[in-house]
Design an enzyme around this catalytic site. Structure first.
Site, PDB file in Angstrom:
ATOM      1  N   HIS A   1       0.825  -1.180   0.042  1.00 44.83           N
ATOM      2  CA  HIS A   1       0.084   0.031   0.039  1.00 44.83           C
ATOM      3  C   HIS A   1       0.997   1.408  -0.128  1.00 44.83           C
ATOM      4  O   HIS A   1       0.468   2.282  -0.268  1.00 44.83           O
ATOM      5  CB  HIS A   1      -1.049   0.144   1.069  1.00 44.83           C
ATOM      6  CG  HIS A   1      -0.429   0.193   2.466  1.00 44.83           C
ATOM      7  ND1 HIS A   1       0.192  -0.632   3.494  1.00 44.83           N
ATOM      8  CD2 HIS A   1       0.069   1.377   3.099  1.00 44.83           C
ATOM      9  CE1 HIS A   1       0.396  -0.330   4.544  1.00 44.83           C
ATOM     10  NE2 HIS A   1       0.375   0.998   4.284  1.00 44.83           N
TER      11      HIS A   1
ATOM     12  N   ASP B   1      -0.176  -7.879   1.469  1.00 41.70           N
ATOM     13  CA  ASP B   1       0.341  -6.409   1.515  1.00 41.70           C
ATOM     14  C   ASP B   1       1.990  -5.967   1.441  1.00 41.70           C
ATOM     15  O   ASP B   1       2.572  -5.344   2.172  1.00 41.70           O
ATOM     16  CB  ASP B   1      -0.086  -5.672   2.742  1.00 41.70           C
ATOM     17  CG  ASP B   1       0.033  -4.162   2.650  1.00 41.70           C
ATOM     18  OD1 ASP B   1       0.133  -3.575   1.747  1.00 41.70           O
ATOM     19  OD2 ASP B   1       0.032  -3.598   3.774  1.00 41.70           O
TER      20      ASP B   1
ATOM     21  N   SER C   1       4.645   2.606   7.775  1.00 38.74           N
ATOM     22  CA  SER C   1       4.374   1.367   6.891  1.00 38.74           C
ATOM     23  C   SER C   1       5.580   1.053   6.012  1.00 38.74           C
ATOM     24  O   SER C   1       6.094   1.838   5.386  1.00 38.74           O
ATOM     25  CB  SER C   1       3.012   1.703   6.138  1.00 38.74           C
ATOM     26  OG  SER C   1       1.953   2.030   6.851  1.00 38.74           O
TER      27      SER C   1
END
Length: 467
Positions: free
Chosen positions: A108, A138, A212
């Site tokens: 992402h 992911d 992230s």
């Protein structure tokens, strides 16, 4: 006075000992910051705005100041000419896993990016190309162009993690580069509603937007996870964050690096959690395992003889405590390898060997056809059933059952049975017709929970009903 002085000295000594027992992360941060990178992406998207309140002819009649306002790049009405694009930028973290420039991060972070720039802690900014992604976990793999002799992290083993041990994250929350935050492992093997193939590491490490894709280190300076998600109601950190185990991440990395895509093991079953009531109806002393609600036709599970109503207790010697334990185990199994399952069937434990297949690109889902009109048949459970039409049975791939046409207040409603459900099993007995249903209902035990298998919108599940 002497006793008071000794007490004060003892208190300071205890506080000093406690401080000395806390970990010192300075060396860990110094040694690993060079291999942690900031990832900035740019995506060209069509300029969007609210509808212009004037057409072009009317706009030309307005004073020049208003024309600039409505046409300008900062106009709330989109501005610019039709087809104009504007850059959309985002930021995240990652880390270098090989000296020639391979970088691991979250999918992402780079999804939809037209340009990817990797910034090292020595302030070098290097372009990177996307090698491949795996949205199911992911994860994404990047390659720094002209990467040579770059600093790398040391890869640890997430399977050795224990709840309560210290971990440290390095990343770029809100764009603040090389921020270090620490905490402990709060839990292992967490399953999230949107993820089936990742047994997440839960921590209380402060993670925020920008973290992230960054690494999670143990006290030995080894990467044990990739910071991926947070649980929040405010948009910021609330003490619960999740990381992808590095064992799973490196498996994905190697597949993407070597062949450009990821293949996962596939069993071909729909499973559900074994609740306390279901455990009782299936003869288990405590809730455990993964209850098979449906076996897909032609799947590896079907070929191995697995059946709806089986409870998988072990997979290749590993106990299944929660149903969410099973999908990651299957997903990690190489395609074509044989797995040994311990299964509970009809109150008896048995062993089955299954040759694991490859997870299809698209899930095999079936939709229920409209319920036809037919003469209903009532039953004393608060529900009305009718014969299952052949076309509906064919579309659902069921060989028998009864169609629920109405549910009134009573045990069926409390169990969660709804109109248009198809009942294929009641109290562990197969239901093929309305007559079967009547006979089984007449013999149901009183004041004891029984299991009901229903097919709803193409998906099978077990419910618990208490007559």
């Amino acid at each position: 006075m002497t006793a008071l002085l000794m007490l004060v000295v003892a208190m300071f000594w205890v506080q000093g000992a406690a401080a000395r027992s806390l970990p010192d992360f300075t060396e860990l941060v110094e040694e690993n910051s060079g291999a942690v990178v900031n990832i900035s992406t740019t995506q060209e998207v069509p300029a969007q705005g609210r509808a212009m309140p004037f057409d072009e002819r009317q706009l030309e009649q307005l004073p020049e100041f208003f024309q600039d306002f409505f046409r300008g790049p900062h106009s709330p009405f989109g501005g610019g000419s039709p087809g104009q694009v504007e850059p959309r930028r985002s930021m995240g973290s990652g880390f270098i896993v090989s000296s020639d420039g391979y970088v691991l991060t979250n999918n992402h972070v780079i999804e939809g990016a037209d340009e990817i720039i990797v910034r090292l802690n020595d302030r070098r900014e290097l372009p990177a190309t996307l090698v491949g992604t795996d949205p199911k976990s992911d994860l994404a793999v990047l390659k720094i162009e002209d990467g040579n002799d770059l600093p790398v992290v040391r890869i640890g083993r997430s399977k050795d993690l224990k709840t309560g041990e210290w971990v440290l994250a390095i990343g770029s929350p809100f764009g603040f580069d090389y921020t270090a935050t620490a905490g402990i492992v709060s839990a292992l093997g967490r399953s999230l509603p949107t993820e089936n193939y990742v047994p997440f590491i839960q921590t209380d490490v402060a993670i925020n937007p920008g973290n992230s894709g960054g690494p999670l280190f143990n006290l030995d300076g080894e990467v044990v996870g990739i910071n991926s998600q947070i649980y929040t109601r405010s948009g910021g950190f609330m003490g619960v964050s999740f990381a992808i185990p590095i064992d799973d991440a490196m498996n994905v990395f190697r597949q993407i690096r070597d062949k450009g895509s990821v293949s996962r093991g596939w069993l071909g079953v729909l499973i559900q959690e074994v609740s306390r009531d279901l455990a009782e109806t299936f003869g288990l002393k405590r809730p455990r395992g993964a209850l098979i609600a449906e076996v897909m036709e032609g799947s590896p599970a079907a070929q191995a003889g697995l059946q709806a109503g089986d409870i998988v207790l072990e997979y290749d010697g590993e106990a299944i405590v929660m149903s969410s334990d099973l999908p990651p185990m299957v997903g990690r199994t190489p395609v074509g390898e044989t797995a040994r399952l311990q299964v509970l069937r009809g109150g008896r434990e048995m062993m089955l060997d299954v040759e694991i297949g490859q997870l299809p690109e698209e899930g095999q889902q079936q939709a229920a056809a409209p319920a036809p009109d037919a003469a209903p048949s009532s039953a004393p459970l608060g529900l009305t059933v009718q014969p299952l039409p052949a076309d509906l049975a064919s579309s659902l791939s069921v060989s028998g059952g009864v169609l629920v046409s109405n549910v009134a207040r009573g045990p069926a409603l409390e169990a969660g049975i709804r109109p248009r459900d198809v009942i294929t099993e009641l109290n562990r007995q197969e239901i093929r017709s309305v007559e079967d249903f009547r006979k089984v209902v007449a013999a149901l035990p009183k004041n004891r929970a029984v299991s009901v298998r229903v097919v709803r919108q193409g998906m099978a599940t077990y419910l618990v009903m208490k007559p």
